[in-house]
Design a protein around this motif. Structure first.
Motif, PDB file in Angstrom:
ATOM      1  N   PRO A 127       0.810  -1.228   0.000  1.00 27.85           N
ATOM      2  CA  PRO A 127       0.000   0.000   0.000  1.00 27.85           C
ATOM      3  C   PRO A 127       0.842   1.276   0.000  1.00 27.85           C
ATOM      4  O   PRO A 127       0.517   2.242  -0.693  1.00 27.85           O
ATOM      5  N   PHE A 130       2.482   1.547  -3.451  1.00 28.24           N
ATOM      6  CA  PHE A 130       1.449   1.843  -4.442  1.00 28.24           C
ATOM      7  C   PHE A 130       1.066   3.313  -4.387  1.00 28.24           C
ATOM      8  O   PHE A 130       0.870   3.963  -5.420  1.00 28.24           O
ATOM      9  N   VAL A 192       1.921  -4.324  -9.066  1.00 27.21           N
ATOM     10  CA  VAL A 192       0.963  -4.030  -7.994  1.00 27.21           C
ATOM     11  C   VAL A 192       0.435  -5.322  -7.382  1.00 27.21           C
ATOM     12  O   VAL A 192       0.647  -6.420  -7.921  1.00 27.21           O
ATOM     13  N   GLU A 197      -5.953  -2.716  -7.367  1.00 26.15           N
ATOM     14  CA  GLU A 197      -4.956  -1.661  -7.619  1.00 26.15           C
ATOM     15  C   GLU A 197      -4.887  -1.332  -9.110  1.00 26.15           C
ATOM     16  O   GLU A 197      -4.751  -0.156  -9.486  1.00 26.15           O
ATOM     17  N   GLU A 200      -7.741   0.892  -9.905  1.00 27.10           N
ATOM     18  CA  GLU A 200      -7.490   2.263  -9.447  1.00 27.10           C
ATOM     19  C   GLU A 200      -6.509   2.977 -10.377  1.00 27.10           C
ATOM     20  O   GLU A 200      -6.687   4.153 -10.712  1.00 27.10           O
TER      21      GLU A 200
END
Length: 562
Positions: A127, A130, A192, A197, A200
């Motif tokens: 996280p 990312f 990722v 992800e 996104e």
């Protein structure tokens, strides 16, 4: 226990470490490509203020390096000092001529390739990481402000790209704009954690990236497109002859005469043809290079059926290279060498192959990219020499080992290209011939492929100077490349590459000739006591070295066998 540094050695080390820190801070993108996490949530400052800041940095460090004398200076620190001095001179000279404006439109390695490359290399699997990639993508509009300002300034000054490069870039941008955000190479290549992800990222690409690609397209496809240079060489740009001299020094680190380079290329091509005729005779083609080439290109077994098959073949050759290298090298790099296909979005305009260095912390191996576009033109007999150039014992051995040399400052490990690339590319080309010495080619036809590669690099001297110094047309460049054996597809890609990157193509033969010349001189000096392992270990055991230093110091480093 290490030997204490002299006062001047320490002064160079301190200066080099400070310069490296400033360079890395100024380019977090470069840090990502090196595998060094500096500021992975940011892109480089692409403003004119940042350009002026970088110029001031080079003026400061160049003057400081020049002020350090030779007294008590170890040869390695002398190389480091001179790298800073020459690198500063080249950087300032390039800025004086605003070479950055010429590269504002670059179909080979321009801004359109940047974010997919970052996504490939940046770890975004947690996280926190990312979030850094997301932050970086959201910074793209500001980054493009500076980039488009350069496009506009280039147009105002007349320092525009060739029509060839401009049209190729426009076609690339049209292709990128046609890709849905969810299928963007940024999204598909990103490292990722999972599908959420990627979803996104697709939203962010649609909002922050795709509009900027469109904006760049509009900047280039408007009035800039109409002003792009019809004559592709730098000779058609304002102050073009001087620009080409700057480009030659930037890429080779040397002040070289285009006419002399042109003649060397022609002579090398003539010599290589004689070697080709010997193979033609051996294989029953009566000394005819054309018949030998036709036999190679008409053989259905000389083409890989798929990209995967191409990569399998390459991995076999890498294994063969590793197995034989111990005969002529005493030291191997720790990092492995991965093989990947060039991404589809750029394969049409990419070279046949290229290499990316491993991560500085060892977390990522070196990567050899091979182009699988137009597979019927990618003949297997020419594949092995390319592999030995890019991987083992070529770029991977030299560059990966350089990054592992603990006695070198980081500036030398990662930024020696500041004084030119002729040593690195020369080593790659030398390695193709070295593979022949090691018996790595499977057949006389593969040896012919090696000679075709040598001819290709000799032709680069002819075509690069022909285009940029003597006003050759693109068609004339393509025809000359075809005459030395390149398939039409590669001849066009290569010629357009020389157009986009003036003088880069000169590095190969210039560097190879210097390495061969140096080896021959030491062999003649030492006779039967010539130590080939010592020569190669020293040749790649000091990092990237400016060619004049290489030729001067290798005889001191390489000792005869006892």
């Amino acid at each position: 226990m290490s030997t204490p540094l002299s006062a001047n050695d320490q002064a160079v080390k301190t200066l080099a470490d400070k310069l490296w820190a400033e360079m890395l801070a100024a380019s977090p993108i470069w840090g990502t490509f090196l595998g060094i996490e500096v500021n992975d949530g940011a892109l480089d400052d692409n403003s004119d203020a940042a350009r002026l800041r970088d110029r001031a940095m080079w003026e400061r460090y160049g003057a400081a390096a020049a002020a350090i004398g030779d007294d008590g200076l170890d040869i390695e620190w002398k190389i480091t000092r001179d790298l800073m001095k020459v690198g500063a001179e080249i950087a300032i000279e390039k800025d004086n001529h605003r070479m950055d404006l010429l590269s504002a439109v670059d179909h080979m390695d321009g801004v359109q390739t940047l974010l997919p490359q970052i996504a490939t290399f940046q770890d975004a699997s947690t996280p926190e990481k990312f979030a850094k990639l997301v932050s970086r993508l959201k910074a793209f509009p500001t980054f493009m402000d500076g980039y488009i300002a350069r496009v506009n300034e280039a147009e105002r000054r007349g320092l525009v790209a060739s029509k060839i490069s401009t049209e190729r870039l426009i076609a690339q941008l049209e292709g990128l704009m046609a890709i849905p955000a969810a299928q963007s190479p940024i999204v598909t290549a990103a490292n990722v954690a999972g599908d959420a992800e990627r979803a996104e990222l697709a939203t962010i690409v649609a909002e922050y990236v795709d509009p900027q690609i469109k904006r760049y397209y509009e900047a280039v496809s408007g009035s800039y497109r109409g002003k792009a240079r019809e004559v592709p060489g730098l000779c058609s740009a304002p102050n073009g002859a001087e620009l080409y001299k700057v480009a030659i020094r930037s890429w080779t680190g040397l002040n070289l005469d285009p006419k002399e380079l042109h003649e060397i290329g022609l002579q090398e091509w003539a010599d290589i043809q004689e070697e080709m005729k010997v193979i033609s005779t051996k294989l029953g083609h009566g000394g005819s290079i054309e018949k030998l080439r036709d036999a190679a290109e008409s053989d259905p077994t000389n083409v890989a059926a798929t990209k995967d098959a191409l990569i399998v073949r390459i991995k076999e050759d890498i294994d063969r290279g590793y197995a034989a290298a111990g005969k002529v090298f005493g030291r191997f790099p720790k990092a492995g060498c991965d093989v990947k296909a060039v991404e589809e979005f750029k394969e049409k305009d990419a070279p046949a192959a290229y290499y990316f260095s491993p991560a500085a912390d060892g977390s990522r191996p070196g990567t050899y990219y091979v182009n699988g576009y137009d597979l019927p033109s990618r003949f297997l007999h020419a594949l092995a020499p390319t592999t030995y150039h890019e991987a083992i014992p070529g770029h991977h051995f030299q560059i990966a080992l350089e990054m592992e040399l603990e006695f070198l400052p980081d500036l030398r490990k990662h930024a020696s290209h500041l004084a030119g690339n002729a040593y690195v590319e020369g080593w790659g080309l030398y390695s193709e011939r070295l593979a022949d010495e090691l018996g790595l080619y499977r057949s006389e036809m593969e040896r012919f492929g090696m000679l075709q590669g040598q001819a290709h690099r000799a032709a680069r001297l002819v075509v690069d100077t022909g285009i940029h110094a003597f006003g050759w047309t693109r068609d004339r460049g393509v025809e000359f490349m075809e005459s030395v054996g390149l398939p039409r597809t590669d001849a066009e890609i290569e010629t357009d590459r020389y157009i986009a990157w003036p003088a880069q193509a000169l590095c190969y033969k210039v560097g190879q000739r210097a390495i061969q010349r140096t080896r021959k001189a030491i062999e003649q000096r030492d006779g039967a006591k010539f130590d080939i392992k010592s020569f190669h270990d020293h040749a790649i055991g000091h990092g990237q070295i400016p060619l004049p230093v290489f030729e001067a110091e290798m005889p001191n480093w390489v000792k005869p066998k006892a």
